[in-house]
Design a protein around this motif. Structure first.
Motif, PDB file in Angstrom:
ATOM      1  N   GLY A  68       0.841  -1.198   0.000  1.00  0.00           N
ATOM      2  CA  GLY A  68       0.000   0.000   0.000  1.00  0.00           C
ATOM      3  C   GLY A  68       0.875   1.247   0.000  1.00  0.00           C
ATOM      4  N   TYR A  69       1.977   1.161   0.694  1.00  0.00           N
ATOM      5  CA  TYR A  69       2.923   2.285   0.710  1.00  0.00           C
ATOM      6  C   TYR A  69       3.329   2.638  -0.724  1.00  0.00           C
ATOM      7  N   HIS A 125      -1.160   9.932   6.065  1.00  0.00           N
ATOM      8  CA  HIS A 125      -0.166   8.873   6.269  1.00  0.00           C
ATOM      9  C   HIS A 125       1.168   9.225   5.588  1.00  0.00           C
ATOM     10  N   GLU A 130      -8.186  10.469   3.458  1.00  0.00           N
ATOM     11  CA  GLU A 130      -8.280   9.079   3.940  1.00  0.00           C
ATOM     12  C   GLU A 130      -9.706   8.853   4.424  1.00  0.00           C
ATOM     13  N   ASP A 186      -7.668   7.258   0.295  1.00  0.00           N
ATOM     14  CA  ASP A 186      -6.983   6.073   0.819  1.00  0.00           C
ATOM     15  C   ASP A 186      -7.941   5.394   1.798  1.00  0.00           C
ATOM     16  N   HIS A 242      -7.944   1.616   5.990  1.00  0.00           N
ATOM     17  CA  HIS A 242      -8.488   1.118   7.256  1.00  0.00           C
ATOM     18  C   HIS A 242     -10.006   0.930   7.238  1.00  0.00           C
ATOM     19  N   THR A 284      -5.000  -1.385   0.599  1.00  0.00           N
ATOM     20  CA  THR A 284      -3.908  -2.303   0.927  1.00  0.00           C
ATOM     21  C   THR A 284      -4.455  -3.697   1.186  1.00  0.00           C
ATOM     22  N   SER A 302      -2.787  -5.448   3.394  1.00  0.00           N
ATOM     23  CA  SER A 302      -2.155  -5.778   4.683  1.00  0.00           C
ATOM     24  C   SER A 302      -3.084  -5.550   5.872  1.00  0.00           C
ATOM     25  N   LYS A 303      -4.354  -5.254   5.601  1.00  0.00           N
ATOM     26  CA  LYS A 303      -5.270  -5.053   6.726  1.00  0.00           C
ATOM     27  C   LYS A 303      -6.439  -6.057   6.587  1.00  0.00           C
TER      28      LYS A 303
HETATM   29  N1  PMP Z   1      -2.179   4.056   3.860  1.00  0.00           N
HETATM   30  C1  PMP Z   1      -2.544   4.090   5.140  1.00  0.00           C
HETATM   31  C2  PMP Z   1      -3.590   5.069   5.576  1.00  0.00           C
HETATM   32  C3  PMP Z   1      -1.951   3.213   6.058  1.00  0.00           C
HETATM   33  O1  PMP Z   1      -2.298   3.262   7.354  1.00  0.00           O
HETATM   34  C4  PMP Z   1      -0.976   2.291   5.610  1.00  0.00           C
HETATM   35  C5  PMP Z   1      -0.298   1.297   6.525  1.00  0.00           C
HETATM   36  N2  PMP Z   1      -0.437   1.425   7.853  1.00  0.00           N
HETATM   37  C6  PMP Z   1      -0.627   2.304   4.273  1.00  0.00           C
HETATM   38  C7  PMP Z   1      -1.252   3.187   3.416  1.00  0.00           C
HETATM   39  C8  PMP Z   1       0.434   1.383   3.735  1.00  0.00           C
HETATM   40  O2  PMP Z   1      -0.034   0.098   3.621  1.00  0.00           O
HETATM   41  P1  PMP Z   1       0.952  -1.160   3.461  1.00  0.00           P
HETATM   42  O3  PMP Z   1       1.088  -1.780   4.807  1.00  0.00           O
HETATM   43  O4  PMP Z   1       0.275  -2.044   2.492  1.00  0.00           O
HETATM   44  O5  PMP Z   1       2.248  -0.638   2.936  1.00  0.00           O
END
Ligand code: PMP
Length: 399
Positions: free
Chosen positions: A114-115, A139, A182, A211, A214, A242, A244-245
């Motif tokens: 996501g980053y 973020h 966000e 974004d 969450h 992402t 990753s959540k």
């Molecule tokens: N955007 C937001 C608002 C996030 O909180 C995060 C990760 N905490 C990311 C992007 C990045 O996600 P990733 O873990 O997939 O890199």
């Protein structure tokens, strides 16, 4: 020789002072065994997890794990290449199809995190001479995307609709403008007033990116996020998310209905110049995303958990980040880092893991104990969690 690391001396000192008080390092915890989305073994002790982003508990879903194992066997452990060369396998296309189905949108582009999705999309859309208008509490990946693209950054006060409008009206009418918002802000767990904000962006000729890291999977009738919940998803130009959540693996994405979106695959450097995700990750993500489309019951249970924890913590006397539960994140505000770390450790000794968050990640220099709930937490676990907060809070004098 100038030691390039000496700029970090104040941070090293702060860390040493904290550890000298007897507090364990809150940023180097090891999960020795993970039993389920809500329970792990840490320091030899069974611990309830209340500080993961595993909102929908998909990491241990049988279908998700099975899909990953099958893809691992069929396609091997990795692609060893970029999406635009040798790194697109059929699971990558299938995962993008799953995203298009999930969001009912025309285009989906998967990134390695996501980053990188924020870094890539923002820097590619907004270049020198363009403006990125963003919430000041955005973020780090959003700020880094702006820096990489070299756009002018215009920040406005957190969640302040009028401040956004004032900033927009001051910019040259014919300049390229991207407003980045966000859905849920991850530090305090509060939700953006997207309905008003997206309208103002349209009125002032700005493109919009939201974004939904969450909120995906949880908020909105179909789990598409805050933009869906507030009825403005069709007016958002780009949604970032992402895996990753709620999805429960790793990866990032952008979805859009923009007719020219596909060109991004050729011009977006964080997409082109990095290896694609392993096919097993793509298969787990695709399976998870499709299951999240039909997870209304889980969403309802997660809301119950979130509301119950919020009320319980408030009744115990803790100061919380929002007046009511707005998402699956409940932030407990601690007076300073030292007491925050003491409370964090006391909770861990009780058998509860939460996230300790500190500046610069937090707004207004706050130290937070961030609790994030999972749809797999039982109501009994939430009762146990509240008992642990009461015991730890009394032990360290926080309540
Ligand atoms: N955007 C937001 C608002 C996030 O909180 C995060 C990760 N905490 C990311 C992007 C990045 O996600 P990733 O873990 O997939 O890199």
């Amino acid at each position: 020789m100038t030691d390039l690391l000496s700029k970090f001396d104040p941070l090293i000192q702060e860390r040493e002072t904290l550890l000298a008080t007897g507090v364990k390092d809150p940023f180097s915890l090891v999960m020795e065994e993970v039993k389920s989305p809500t329970v792990a073994v840490c320091n030899g002790k069974e611990t309830i997890l209340l500080g993961t982003y595993n909102y929908m508990g998909m990491t241990f879903d049988d279908d998700v794990r099975e899909a990953g194992l099958t893809a691992l066997k069929e396609f091997g452990s990795g692609t060893t290449g970029s999406r635009v060369l040798n790194g697109t396998y059929s699971p990558h296309k299938d995962c993008e199809d799953a995203l298009k189905e999930f969001y009912a949108m025309d285009h989906a582009m998967v990134f390695s995190t996501g980053y990188q999705a924020n870094l890539g999309i923002i820097s590619t859309l907004a270049g020198k001479g363009d403006y990125v208008i963003l919430d000041i509490d955005s973020h780090a990946s959003i700020y880094d995307g702006c820096a990489m693209g070299n756009a002018e950054i215009v920040a406005f006060r957190h969640n302040d609709v009028e401040a956004l409008e004032k900033r927009l009206k001051r910019l040259p009418a014919d300049a390229g403008k991207l407003v980045v918002l966000e859905g849920v802000y991850s530090m305090l767990g509060d939700v953006a007033p997207l309905k008003e904000m997206i309208r103002i962006c349209k009125e002032n000729g700005a493109m919009t990116l939201v974004d939904e890291a969450h909120s995906m999977g949880f908020i909105g009738e179909n789990g598409r996020g805050v933009a869906e919940h507030q009825g403005v998803i069709d007016n958002v130009d780009f949604i970032i998310g992402t895996f990753s959540k709620s999805v429960g693996t790793v990866g990032g994405f952008c979805v859009s209905n923009h007719p020219k979106f596909e060109i991004m695959r050729l011009v977006c450097r964080p997409y082109v110049f990095t290896a694609s995700l392993p096919p097993s990750v793509m298969a787990t993500a695709a399976t998870s995303i499709r299951k999240l489309m039909h997870s209304g019951n889980k969403r309802a249970h997660l809301w119950e958990n979130s509301k119950k924890l919020h009320k319980g913590l408030r009744d115990l006397g803790f100061e919380l980040g929002t007046p009511e539960a707005q998402s699956a994140i409940i932030a407990v505000i601690m007076p300073d880092l030292e007491r925050g770390a003491m409370m964090w450790q006391a909770l861990l000794q009780e058998g509860l893991y939460v996230n300790l968050a500190r500046p610069p990640a937090t707004p207004a220099n706050m130290t937070l104990l961030r609790c994030s709930l999972c749809a797999e937490h039982t109501s009994e676990q939430v009762d146990q969690i509240l008992g642990m907060f009461e015991a730890a809070g009394k032990a360290v004098g926080a309540i």
